[in-house]
Design a protein around this motif. Structure first.
Motif, mmCIF file in Angstrom:
data_model
loop_
_atom_site.group_PDB
_atom_site.id
_atom_site.type_symbol
_atom_site.label_atom_id
_atom_site.label_comp_id
_atom_site.label_asym_id
_atom_site.label_seq_id
_atom_site.Cartn_x
_atom_site.Cartn_y
_atom_site.Cartn_z
ATOM 1 N N VAL A 53 0.862 -1.182 0.000
ATOM 2 C CA VAL A 53 0.000 0.000 0.000
ATOM 3 C C VAL A 53 0.904 1.240 0.000
ATOM 4 O O VAL A 53 1.358 1.687 1.040
ATOM 5 C CB VAL A 53 -0.936 0.023 1.232
ATOM 6 N N PRO A 54 1.184 1.790 -1.177
ATOM 7 C CA PRO A 54 2.022 2.996 -1.222
ATOM 8 C C PRO A 54 1.227 4.227 -0.798
ATOM 9 O O PRO A 54 0.069 4.386 -1.173
ATOM 10 C CB PRO A 54 2.448 3.087 -2.685
ATOM 11 N N PRO A 101 8.546 -2.457 8.070
ATOM 12 C CA PRO A 101 9.237 -3.756 8.122
ATOM 13 C C PRO A 101 8.403 -4.923 7.595
ATOM 14 O O PRO A 101 8.952 -5.872 7.043
ATOM 15 C CB PRO A 101 9.542 -3.936 9.612
ATOM 16 N N ASP A 102 7.078 -4.843 7.714
ATOM 17 C CA ASP A 102 6.229 -5.927 7.214
ATOM 18 C C ASP A 102 5.958 -5.821 5.705
ATOM 19 O O ASP A 102 5.286 -6.666 5.121
ATOM 20 C CB ASP A 102 4.903 -5.979 7.978
ATOM 21 N N GLY A 103 6.487 -4.765 5.066
ATOM 22 C CA GLY A 103 6.321 -4.583 3.626
ATOM 23 C C GLY A 103 4.945 -4.090 3.226
ATOM 24 O O GLY A 103 4.624 -4.029 2.042
ATOM 25 N N LYS A 104 4.128 -3.696 4.190
ATOM 26 C CA LYS A 104 2.753 -3.314 3.886
ATOM 27 C C LYS A 104 2.644 -1.884 3.358
ATOM 28 O O LYS A 104 1.953 -1.630 2.382
ATOM 29 C CB LYS A 104 1.884 -3.475 5.123
ATOM 30 N N ILE A 128 8.107 5.171 10.074
ATOM 31 C CA ILE A 128 9.081 5.190 8.971
ATOM 32 C C ILE A 128 9.267 6.619 8.484
ATOM 33 O O ILE A 128 8.468 7.495 8.775
ATOM 34 C CB ILE A 128 8.661 4.290 7.785
ATOM 35 N N GLU A 129 10.318 6.822 7.720
ATOM 36 C CA GLU A 129 10.607 8.108 7.102
ATOM 37 C C GLU A 129 10.195 8.064 5.634
ATOM 38 O O GLU A 129 9.923 6.986 5.087
ATOM 39 C CB GLU A 129 12.105 8.435 7.216
ATOM 40 N N VAL A 130 10.192 9.217 5.006
ATOM 41 C CA VAL A 130 9.899 9.308 3.572
ATOM 42 C C VAL A 130 10.912 8.462 2.808
ATOM 43 O O VAL A 130 12.108 8.507 3.087
ATOM 44 C CB VAL A 130 9.937 10.782 3.109
#
Length: 159
Positions: A79-80, A114-117, A107-109
């Motif tokens: 999900v970007p 970590p889960d890749g979601k 997270i940062e830009v």
């Protein structure tokens, strides 16, 4: 550019996308879109295959990939998320919306959870200035955002 090994299936997909557009160099952007949609991003190995099939230098493909902010050379989350920081969005609090996404996701830009979601990026204009501030999450556009909306939006994508 770093080297990455492609699976046979991924290589086949790239070749099929090039062939779908008749290996026409004039269709480079369409081919890049197709490959990114299929693979999620455009690593160097994909760019080299495209260049070879179109008969153009790999540097030209790289130049297009790095010029347009839509294209990515690194994997994105399932999900970007992109927060608009164009003038209208910024003036109406886009920076605060971005900070809240960063805080909630941890997270940062430019990073992926970590889960890749989820992955988080910024962009300059979505073309929805009347709805500022705006963010895209997956294929959906969210407008008139406040930082208090962010946690609710993220939970919409919980499995």
């Amino acid at each position: 550019m770093s080297e990455m090994k492609l699976s046979c299936e991924a290589k086949r997909q790239v070749e099929e996308i090039c062939e779908k557009f008749h290996n026409d160099p004039g269709e480079l952007i369409s081919i890049l879109h197709g490959c990114q949609n299929a693979l999620g991003y455009l690593p160097e190995s994909v760019q080299r295959i495209i260049a070879e099939h179109l008969g153009i230098p790999a540097q030209k493909v790289y130049g297009v990939v790095t010029f347009y902010s839509f294209f990515s050379m690194t994997p994105k989350g399932k999900v970007p998320i992109s927060v608009c920081l164009g003038t209208a969005c910024y003036v109406r609090g886009g920076d605060k919306v971005l900070e809240e996404f960063k805080r909630v996701l941890g997270i940062e830009v430019g990073e992926t959870t970590p889960d890749g979601k989820f992955s988080l990026d910024c962009l300059r204009c979505v073309g929805a200035c009347g709805l500022a501030p705006v963010a895209t999450v997956g294929d959906k556009v969210y407008g008139r955002l406040n930082p208090s909306d962010i946690r609710r939006i993220i939970t919409e994508y919980d499995d």
